[in-house]
Motif scaffolding. Structure first.
Motif, short mmCIF file in Angstrom:
data_model
loop_
_atom_site.label_atom_id
_atom_site.label_comp_id
_atom_site.label_asym_id
_atom_site.label_seq_id
_atom_site.Cartn_x
_atom_site.Cartn_y
_atom_site.Cartn_z
N PRO A 83 7.98 3.21 -5.39
CA PRO A 83 6.92 2.54 -4.64
C PRO A 83 6.38 1.27 -5.32
O PRO A 83 5.71 0.47 -4.68
CB PRO A 83 5.83 3.62 -4.56
CG PRO A 83 6.03 4.44 -5.78
CD PRO A 83 7.52 4.45 -6.02
N PHE A 84 6.67 1.08 -6.60
CA PHE A 84 6.25 -0.14 -7.29
C PHE A 84 7.47 -0.78 -7.93
O PHE A 84 8.24 -0.11 -8.62
CB PHE A 84 5.20 0.17 -8.36
CG PHE A 84 3.91 0.71 -7.80
CD1 PHE A 84 2.92 -0.15 -7.35
CD2 PHE A 84 3.71 2.07 -7.68
CE1 PHE A 84 1.75 0.34 -6.81
CE2 PHE A 84 2.53 2.58 -7.16
CZ PHE A 84 1.55 1.71 -6.71
N ASN A 340 -0.59 4.89 2.17
CA ASN A 340 0.47 4.67 1.19
C ASN A 340 0.01 5.01 -0.23
O ASN A 340 0.59 4.55 -1.20
CB ASN A 340 0.95 3.21 1.24
CG ASN A 340 -0.21 2.22 1.20
OD1 ASN A 340 -1.37 2.61 1.19
ND2 ASN A 340 0.10 0.93 1.15
N LYS A 385 -2.56 1.53 -3.75
CA LYS A 385 -1.52 0.59 -4.22
C LYS A 385 -2.05 -0.79 -4.58
O LYS A 385 -1.34 -1.78 -4.51
CB LYS A 385 -0.40 0.46 -3.19
CG LYS A 385 0.42 1.74 -2.99
CD LYS A 385 1.64 1.51 -2.13
CE LYS A 385 2.74 0.81 -2.91
NZ LYS A 385 4.00 0.72 -2.13
N SER A 405 -8.09 2.19 -8.56
CA SER A 405 -6.64 2.37 -8.69
C SER A 405 -6.38 3.53 -9.62
O SER A 405 -7.07 3.70 -10.62
CB SER A 405 -6.00 1.09 -9.24
OG SER A 405 -4.62 1.30 -9.48
N ARG A 407 -2.64 4.58 -10.02
CA ARG A 407 -1.31 4.28 -10.56
C ARG A 407 -1.29 3.01 -11.40
O ARG A 407 -0.55 2.91 -12.37
CB ARG A 407 -0.29 4.24 -9.43
CG ARG A 407 0.00 5.63 -8.87
CD ARG A 407 0.84 5.59 -7.62
NE ARG A 407 0.10 5.07 -6.48
CZ ARG A 407 0.64 4.90 -5.28
NH1 ARG A 407 1.91 5.19 -5.07
NH2 ARG A 407 -0.07 4.44 -4.28
#
Length: 503
Positions: A83-84, A340, A385, A405, A407
């Protein structure tokens, strides 16, 4: 001379004989393992591949598990991973390490992807000596006895002790204090490690009410009051749903439920920790407002709720209830989590398919608050995200007051996106309770990286703000950004709003 040679031969010969014996034994052992595996595979009836292709069929599963590794390090381009991507992770790593984050030659970002924000630069940008410092924003002003002056735009989102390790919690707590930002406990309750670093704490009340529940799973007012007495606990967030699994409660696999974590949560060790998919005592907007006011009355501190947006009818009915009762009954903040969002463990059916993305949900929420006249009363926290300056700046343009955040901060302390969060095998020690794997995570060192990440994020968002001609990030609005449309051309966010007013 002959004698010396014979002596050497006599000395070496026993060693060679031993090595030969060991080699023969090793080869025999390998053949034995292959033979046993062959017999097992060809007689078992659960796996068709292994039955039809004994022994060699195991390589399929080996290569499948190694696929993530090879894609990440050898085959994926800088902007391809999910996802990143590598470019995003490298920016976070550079910011956390306080290194130069400039790049050469040209951008590798595809600006034709639908939904990409493009900021409108000003021909006469703000000079550095004209810029204004970001000041604290008060949450709960006039409506609770202990409002919170929050200084940082970027803060640490909910990550439970259990989902992440003791060293990770310590690193976040110490880093949050150094950065003067807040740290959300996640739904797993308040541990001593959250407090040890001296951070401002947002206590999250999840659907299982870990840490503040009685033996029947109901809210225990005395436990809640005790937690509220701690001066480090600044706010309370009621989690209605989260981005990665709206409609599903928290999931902590039994392998990660240690005795200490079980004690904090009030559950049994080594058993899966599964929270209810919603609060049993909140089934409509009226009960949500009742619960918010109950928690605020008990704690005397700001209270809000976290939710994923599926449609605006829910939010509209909540705001209508507030309008009926009076503005003092409103939540002090709303955290909007995008569909997401991420988590340690979630069903793929939910993580892939349910809930609006933050890019669609956030403007919808802001529009509703403006329509009802509650934007000044209810602060908005955006989550989902947002790990780079452009994403944070976009959220501010859309109308968010704060950004959280999880992550991004995980990357700041060394997460390599190994995708092992739902197991107890995280190679960086962040999401595992394996003592051996935790050894590489030094909380004191990682706390500095957390603080650096916040500092450099703030500075980079300020660079975007100054380029747009405003003196500080919170002066950004929708007139400062365009959104790439279906034809590859950008649309002014304020003039041709691409977001539907009602869902």
């Amino acid at each position: 001379m002959k004698t010396e040679v014979m002596e050497v031969v006599n000395t070496v010969t026993p060693v060679l004989e031993v090595l030969s014996t060991l080699f023969i034994f090793a080869v025999g052992l390998v053949f034995l393992v292959i033979f046993v595996t062959f017999i097992f595979d060809i007689t078992q009836r659960k796996n068709a591949i292994l039955r039809n292709y004994p022994v060699v069929g195991h390589f399929r599963y080996l290569f499948n598990s190694l696929g993530e590794f090879f894609r990440q390090y050898f085959f994926a381009m800088d902007r391809e991973e999910m996802p990143f991507n590598r470019a995003e992770r490298q920016w976070v790593n550079g910011a956390a390490s306080d290194k130069d984050n400039t790049v050469a030659f040209g951008s590798t970002k595809n600006l034709n992807i639908v939904g990409t924000p493009i900021f409108i630069n000003c021909p006469f940008p703000t000079l550095d000596d004209e810029a204004a410092k970001t000041t604290a924003m008060t949450i709960g002003e006039h409506y609770c006895q202990n409002p919170y002056n929050a200084y940082s735009i970027v803060n640490i989102s909910g990550m439970s002790y259990g989902a992440i390790s003791k060293p990770a919690v310590l690193a976040f707590s110490k880093g949050a204090r150094m950065a003067n930002c807040w740290y959300n406990t996640g739904e797993g309750g308040l541990s001593s490690y959250h407090l040890e670093g001296g951070a401002d704490i947002v206590f999250q009340i999840g659907t299982a009410k870990y840490g503040v529940c009685d033996e029947n799973g109901n809210l225990d007012e005395e436990k809640l009051k005790e937690i509220a007495k701690n001066p480090q606990v600044k706010m309370f967030e009621i989690k209605i749903s989260q981005g990665a699994k709206p409609g599903k409660g928290g999931i902590l696999p039994g392998a990660k439920v240690t005795k200490e974590i079980a004690k904090i949560r009030g559950i049994e060790a080594t058993q899966d920790s599964i929270s209810p998919n919603r609060h049993k005592d909140i089934s409509n907007p009226q009960e949500l407002i009742d619960f918010i006011n109950k928690v605020r009355r008990i704690t005397e501190k700001p209270v809000g709720f976290k939710t994923v947006i599926g449609h605006t009818r829910f939010l509209k009915s909540v705001l209508q209830e507030i309008k009926t009762r009076g503005i003092e009954h409103a939540p002090d903040f709303i955290t909007i989590d995008g569909g997401n969002g991420g988590t340690g463990a979630a069903p793929m059916a939910l993580i892939d398919n349910v809930g609006l993305s933050l890019k669609e949900a956030l403007p919808l929420v802001i529009d509703k608050l403006l329509e009802f006249g509650f934007k000044q009363r209810i602060k908005v926290i955006a989550s989902g995200k947002l790990i780079t300056p452009a994403e944070v700046a976009w959220a501010l343009c859309a109308g968010a007051d704060f950004i959280t955040s999880a992550r991004g901060f995980m990357f700041s302390i060394g997460c390599i996106q190994a995708l092992k969060c739902n197991k107890n095998t995280c190679p960086t020690g962040i999401t595992t309770h394996n003592k051996r794997l935790q050894k590489g995570l030094n909380p004191a060192n990682k706390a500095v990286k957390v603080a650096n990440y916040v500092k450099n994020m703030q500075q980079s968002v300020e660079i975007i703000a100054h380029s747009c001609g405003v003196k500080k990030p919170r002066e950004l609005d929708r007139s400062h950004v365009r959104i790439v449309g279906n034809n590859g051309l950008s649309i002014p966010m304020d003039e041709l709003n691409p977001y539907p007013k009602e869902i």
